[in-house]
Design an enzyme around this catalytic site. Structure first.
Site, PDB file in Angstrom:
ATOM      1  N   LEU A  35      43.856  39.781  51.569  1.00 31.17           N
ATOM      2  CA  LEU A  35      43.054  39.259  50.460  1.00 31.17           C
ATOM      3  C   LEU A  35      42.117  40.317  49.883  1.00 31.17           C
ATOM      4  CD1 LEU A  35      42.160  35.714  51.862  1.00 31.17           C
ATOM      5  CD2 LEU A  35      44.159  36.424  50.518  1.00 31.17           C
ATOM      6  N   GLY A  38      40.667  39.823  43.817  1.00 32.29           N
ATOM      7  CA  GLY A  38      41.467  38.957  42.934  1.00 32.29           C
ATOM      8  C   GLY A  38      41.667  37.589  43.570  1.00 32.29           C
ATOM      9  N   HIS A  39      42.057  37.584  44.842  1.00 31.84           N
ATOM     10  CA  HIS A  39      42.194  36.315  45.565  1.00 31.84           C
ATOM     11  C   HIS A  39      40.834  35.609  45.632  1.00 31.84           C
ATOM     12  CE1 HIS A  39      45.462  38.829  47.557  1.00 31.84           C
ATOM     13  NE2 HIS A  39      46.144  37.785  47.139  1.00 31.84           N
ATOM     14  N   SER A 188      47.570  43.540  46.622  1.00 32.56           N
ATOM     15  CA  SER A 188      47.669  43.879  48.048  1.00 32.56           C
ATOM     16  C   SER A 188      48.501  45.142  48.228  1.00 32.56           C
ATOM     17  CB  SER A 188      48.309  42.729  48.819  1.00 32.56           C
ATOM     18  OG  SER A 188      47.607  41.530  48.564  1.00 32.56           O
TER      19      SER A 188
HETATM   20  P1  AMP Z   1      49.687  37.154  46.472  1.00 32.00           P
HETATM   21  O1  AMP Z   1      48.906  37.116  47.731  1.00 32.00           O
HETATM   22  O2  AMP Z   1      49.938  38.512  45.924  1.00 32.00           O
HETATM   23  O3  AMP Z   1      50.925  36.287  46.524  1.00 32.00           O
HETATM   24  O4  AMP Z   1      48.753  36.464  45.386  1.00 32.00           O
HETATM   25  C1  AMP Z   1      48.212  35.188  45.606  1.00 32.00           C
HETATM   26  C2  AMP Z   1      47.572  34.707  44.337  1.00 32.00           C
HETATM   27  O5  AMP Z   1      46.526  35.604  43.961  1.00 32.00           O
HETATM   28  C3  AMP Z   1      48.567  34.661  43.164  1.00 32.00           C
HETATM   29  O6  AMP Z   1      48.337  33.479  42.408  1.00 32.00           O
HETATM   30  C4  AMP Z   1      48.218  35.903  42.387  1.00 32.00           C
HETATM   31  O7  AMP Z   1      48.513  35.804  41.015  1.00 32.00           O
HETATM   32  C5  AMP Z   1      46.719  35.990  42.610  1.00 32.00           C
HETATM   33  N1  AMP Z   1      46.255  37.358  42.398  1.00 32.00           N
HETATM   34  C6  AMP Z   1      46.734  38.492  42.969  1.00 32.00           C
HETATM   35  N2  AMP Z   1      46.106  39.585  42.481  1.00 32.00           N
HETATM   36  C7  AMP Z   1      45.207  39.121  41.564  1.00 32.00           C
HETATM   37  C8  AMP Z   1      44.257  39.752  40.704  1.00 32.00           C
HETATM   38  N3  AMP Z   1      44.111  41.066  40.674  1.00 32.00           N
HETATM   39  N4  AMP Z   1      43.503  38.957  39.900  1.00 32.00           N
HETATM   40  C9  AMP Z   1      43.657  37.604  39.920  1.00 32.00           C
HETATM   41  N5  AMP Z   1      44.528  36.958  40.715  1.00 32.00           N
HETATM   42  C10 AMP Z   1      45.296  37.700  41.515  1.00 32.00           C
END
Ligand code: AMP
Length: 286
Positions: A35, A38-39, A188
């Site tokens: 995390l 963004g998360h 990530s």
């Molecule tokens: P992930 O862990 O990459 O599957 O992402 C989980 C959630 O976090 C997804 O809905 C992504 O779109 C969101 N997410 C990832 N990176 C960002 C970011 N930089 N800004 C906003 N949301 C993000």
């Protein structure tokens, strides 16, 4: 309620039962962990809007089209749980792969058309894996609202369409992309970039912003706008462009003429790391 980390579906359902009986709003933030800020923005948004916040942390094997990418994906559950706690989340749901898939699934979700272009063209089976795991999570958690980042704009469009097509009783909330001060979208996968690769990766957001500027200035021919952005990316020999497209924001179909709102989306490879990003732009009204 202080944070609980839960690994099984039965335990999660039991933990949510009192809130559900009391009619408390349940918010779900699906993630794959590692995390970052963004998360955190998604979790903060859910915290403001819901009485109970569940963060799922699951590196979903069926959405990876490359075995190596799945094996190398960062897994940092302890640190992730601490961040969730500091943001006021109530539950972390972190199942093992065998809990989510005790046997290979015969039932999968295919969101046609919306998954056809962009990442869908280059990652066979990816969005089927995403839609399938998200539908499972929706059934396991039964949230009132679920939070997704615009960083993955096609994923957000796929989920929105699945929810509409299948009449799922929840609200999908899109959250704007969180970026580093220099424009790099948080991901990530950024952890895997060397200092030099990170510098190269910066041209992704720069090229997208250039295209955005051109559209805001009145350019309407998608080919010409893409050409300028691609030329900027071509200045970096250490980067490979997978795609750069201008698409409509709902169905993610490439457009020839920019009229109204669009998304400009791209995927690149820097070394062995694949990065995606996108920005919105709206054509000037004539
Ligand atoms: P992930 O862990 O990459 O599957 O992402 C989980 C959630 O976090 C997804 O809905 C992504 O779109 C969101 N997410 C990832 N990176 C960002 C970011 N930089 N800004 C906003 N949301 C993000």
């Amino acid at each position: 309620m202080s944070l609980r980390v839960i690994h099984t579906i039965d335990e999660l359902r039991a933990a949510l039962a009192p809130a559900r009986r009391a009619g408390t709003m349940i918010g779900l933030v699906p993630t794959m962990g590692a995390l970052h800020a963004g998360h955190a923005r998604l979790i903060e948004t859910a915290r403001r809007e819901c009485g109970v916040v569940v963060v799922s942390i699951f590196v979903n094997p069926i959405q990876f089209d490359e075995k190596d990418d799945y094996a190398r994906y960062p897994r940092t559950l302890d640190t992730d749980a601490r961040l969730c706690e500091s943001l006021g989340a109530d539950l972390v749901f972190a199942p093992e792969a065998g809990e989510m898939y005790p046997e290979p699934p015969c039932t999968v979700v295919e969101v046609r058309r919306v998954s056809a272009h962009l990442c869908g063209r280059f990652r066979p089976g990816h969005f089927q894996g995403v839609a399938t795991v998200v539908l499972k999570l929706f059934h396991i958690v039964q949230p009132d609202s679920a939070y997704f980042g615009e960083k993955d704009a096609q994923q957000l469009a796929v989920i929105r369409r699945m929810v509409r097509d299948l009449n799922l009783p929840l609200t999908v909330v899109g959250v704007p992309t969180v970026r580093e001060p220099d424009g790099l979208a948080l991901s990530s996968r950024n952890q895997r970039l060397s200092a030099q690769e990170r510098q190269v990766a910066l041209s992704l957001s720069r090229a997208l912003r250039l295209a955005q500027r051109r559209i805001r200035e009145g350019a309407t021919a998608a080919e010409a706008v893409k050409g300028e952005a691609l030329a900027m990316l071509a200045e970096q020999p250490d980067l490979r462009v997978e795609y750069l497209e201008i698409v409509d924001p709902d169905e993610m179909q490439p457009v020839d003429e920019v009229r109204g709102p669009v998304r400009i989306a791209a995927a690149i490879r820097v070394g062995s790391t694949r990065l995606i990003d996108n920005v919105e732009a709206t054509a000037q009204s004539q």
